[in-house]
Design a protein around this motif. Sequence first.
Motif, mmCIF file in Angstrom:
data_model
loop_
_atom_site.group_PDB
_atom_site.id
_atom_site.type_symbol
_atom_site.label_atom_id
_atom_site.label_comp_id
_atom_site.label_asym_id
_atom_site.label_seq_id
_atom_site.Cartn_x
_atom_site.Cartn_y
_atom_site.Cartn_z
ATOM 1 N N ASP A 77 12.380 -72.545 71.169
ATOM 2 C CA ASP A 77 12.925 -73.514 72.111
ATOM 3 C C ASP A 77 14.404 -73.744 71.778
ATOM 4 N N ASP A 78 15.055 -74.595 72.560
ATOM 5 C CA ASP A 78 16.493 -74.797 72.361
ATOM 6 C C ASP A 78 16.818 -75.407 70.999
ATOM 7 N N GLU A 79 15.929 -76.208 70.449
ATOM 8 C CA GLU A 79 16.160 -76.783 69.110
ATOM 9 C C GLU A 79 16.056 -75.704 68.038
ATOM 10 N N ASP A 80 15.109 -74.778 68.188
ATOM 11 C CA ASP A 80 15.014 -73.647 67.256
ATOM 12 C C ASP A 80 16.293 -72.805 67.324
ATOM 13 N N ILE A 81 16.792 -72.620 68.521
ATOM 14 C CA ILE A 81 18.007 -71.812 68.712
ATOM 15 C C ILE A 81 19.193 -72.504 68.045
ATOM 16 N N TRP A 82 19.259 -73.819 68.162
ATOM 17 C CA TRP A 82 20.303 -74.575 67.446
ATOM 18 C C TRP A 82 20.176 -74.318 65.944
ATOM 19 N N ASP A 83 18.932 -74.354 65.421
ATOM 20 C CA ASP A 83 18.718 -74.111 63.990
ATOM 21 C C ASP A 83 19.215 -72.737 63.580
ATOM 22 N N ILE A 84 18.898 -71.717 64.358
ATOM 23 C CA ILE A 84 19.349 -70.360 64.037
ATOM 24 C C ILE A 84 20.876 -70.321 63.967
ATOM 25 N N ALA A 85 21.524 -70.909 64.954
ATOM 26 C CA ALA A 85 22.992 -70.907 64.991
ATOM 27 C C ALA A 85 23.574 -71.741 63.852
ATOM 28 N N ALA A 86 22.995 -72.904 63.582
ATOM 29 C CA ALA A 86 23.515 -73.780 62.534
ATOM 30 C C ALA A 86 23.370 -73.147 61.154
ATOM 31 N N ILE A 87 22.240 -72.512 60.891
ATOM 32 C CA ILE A 87 22.047 -71.822 59.610
ATOM 33 C C ILE A 87 23.079 -70.708 59.465
ATOM 34 N N THR A 88 23.254 -69.938 60.524
ATOM 35 C CA THR A 88 24.233 -68.852 60.500
ATOM 36 C C THR A 88 25.632 -69.386 60.228
ATOM 37 N N ALA A 89 26.016 -70.432 60.930
ATOM 38 C CA ALA A 89 27.362 -70.988 60.779
ATOM 39 C C ALA A 89 27.560 -71.624 59.405
ATOM 40 N N PHE A 90 26.584 -72.384 58.946
ATOM 41 C CA PHE A 90 26.699 -73.020 57.632
ATOM 42 C C PHE A 90 26.860 -71.980 56.531
ATOM 43 N N LEU B 27 17.078 -62.479 64.632
ATOM 44 C CA LEU B 27 18.205 -61.904 63.881
ATOM 45 C C LEU B 27 19.255 -61.303 64.809
ATOM 46 N N ASP B 28 18.842 -60.768 65.961
ATOM 47 C CA ASP B 28 19.829 -60.313 66.949
ATOM 48 C C ASP B 28 20.747 -61.472 67.327
ATOM 49 N N PHE B 29 20.147 -62.635 67.573
ATOM 50 C CA PHE B 29 20.924 -63.809 67.956
ATOM 51 C C PHE B 29 21.790 -64.293 66.800
ATOM 52 N N ALA B 30 21.207 -64.364 65.607
ATOM 53 C CA ALA B 30 21.967 -64.810 64.433
ATOM 54 C C ALA B 30 23.176 -63.912 64.202
ATOM 55 N N MET B 31 22.990 -62.616 64.345
ATOM 56 C CA MET B 31 24.116 -61.690 64.140
ATOM 57 C C MET B 31 25.178 -61.863 65.221
ATOM 58 N N LYS B 32 24.753 -62.175 66.444
ATOM 59 C CA LYS B 32 25.744 -62.413 67.495
ATOM 60 C C LYS B 32 26.527 -63.689 67.200
ATOM 61 N N VAL B 33 25.842 -64.728 66.723
ATOM 62 C CA VAL B 33 26.541 -65.950 66.327
ATOM 63 C C VAL B 33 27.491 -65.643 65.167
ATOM 64 N N CYS B 34 27.046 -64.847 64.226
ATOM 65 C CA CYS B 34 27.834 -64.499 63.043
ATOM 66 C C CYS B 34 29.104 -63.732 63.410
ATOM 67 N N GLN B 35 28.967 -62.785 64.323
ATOM 68 C CA GLN B 35 30.082 -61.868 64.582
ATOM 69 C C GLN B 35 30.791 -62.085 65.910
ATOM 70 N N HIS B 36 30.096 -62.676 66.894
ATOM 71 C CA HIS B 36 30.672 -62.796 68.238
ATOM 72 C C HIS B 36 30.216 -64.088 68.916
ATOM 73 N N SER B 37 30.321 -65.201 68.232
ATOM 74 C CA SER B 37 29.793 -66.454 68.788
ATOM 75 C C SER B 37 30.436 -66.808 70.126
ATOM 76 N N HIS B 38 31.652 -66.369 70.333
ATOM 77 C CA HIS B 38 32.351 -66.632 71.603
ATOM 78 C C HIS B 38 31.685 -65.931 72.783
ATOM 79 N N ALA B 39 30.846 -64.943 72.493
ATOM 80 C CA ALA B 39 30.226 -64.159 73.559
ATOM 81 C C ALA B 39 28.788 -64.591 73.870
ATOM 82 N N ILE B 40 28.310 -65.662 73.253
ATOM 83 C CA ILE B 40 26.955 -66.150 73.534
ATOM 84 C C ILE B 40 26.885 -66.580 74.997
ATOM 85 N N GLU B 41 25.795 -66.161 75.663
ATOM 86 C CA GLU B 41 25.618 -66.511 77.075
ATOM 87 C C GLU B 41 24.150 -66.829 77.337
#
Length: 193
Positions: free
Chosen positions: A150-163, A123-137
Amino acid sequence: MTTPRYPHPDLNSLPEDIRARILEVQEKAGFIPNVFLAFARRPAEWRAFFAYHDALMLKEEGSLTKGEREMIVTTTSAANQCLYCVVAHGAILRIYEKKPLVADQVAVNYRKADISPRQRAMLDFAMKVCQHSHAIEETDFTALHAHGFDDEDIWDIAAITAFFGLSNRMASFAGMMPNPEFYAMGRLPKTKA
């Protein structure tokens, strides 16, 4: 209650594929969630929306559980102040997690919710994608890898957040209200008849 700006189309006027899916949902849930009718006013968009929804939320691959997917939606929808998605997906989250308090907790302050450290990192990551995706590092990926994502799970977290960022904005601008049935779902144990 005011008249909605975008009235729901008549179910019988919808293309057969959409009508069949809506009736299937009604049969399973006992009611038609408002999102299904609200988006049905534009059949091509409805099909695209629900195809992507299903690809993200119903997939079997990856380590995210259905409950964790709903947790992402509920938490980020609260950050986006989307009443419809918080209430509707909060209900589904309570059912999947079998925890009547979890949806309210993550919607208000996931950092104090009764969830695992792994889920908190998610959820920390999802909230960063939600509010500050430009700052992901890279450190954001490292933190999730440490919890077994893994990286595919991370894609899922970001994609769900963005969708659901899209969904939140559509529901909010259109004044989509949660069905009353959602409010009680998953709060009390089912009684046997």
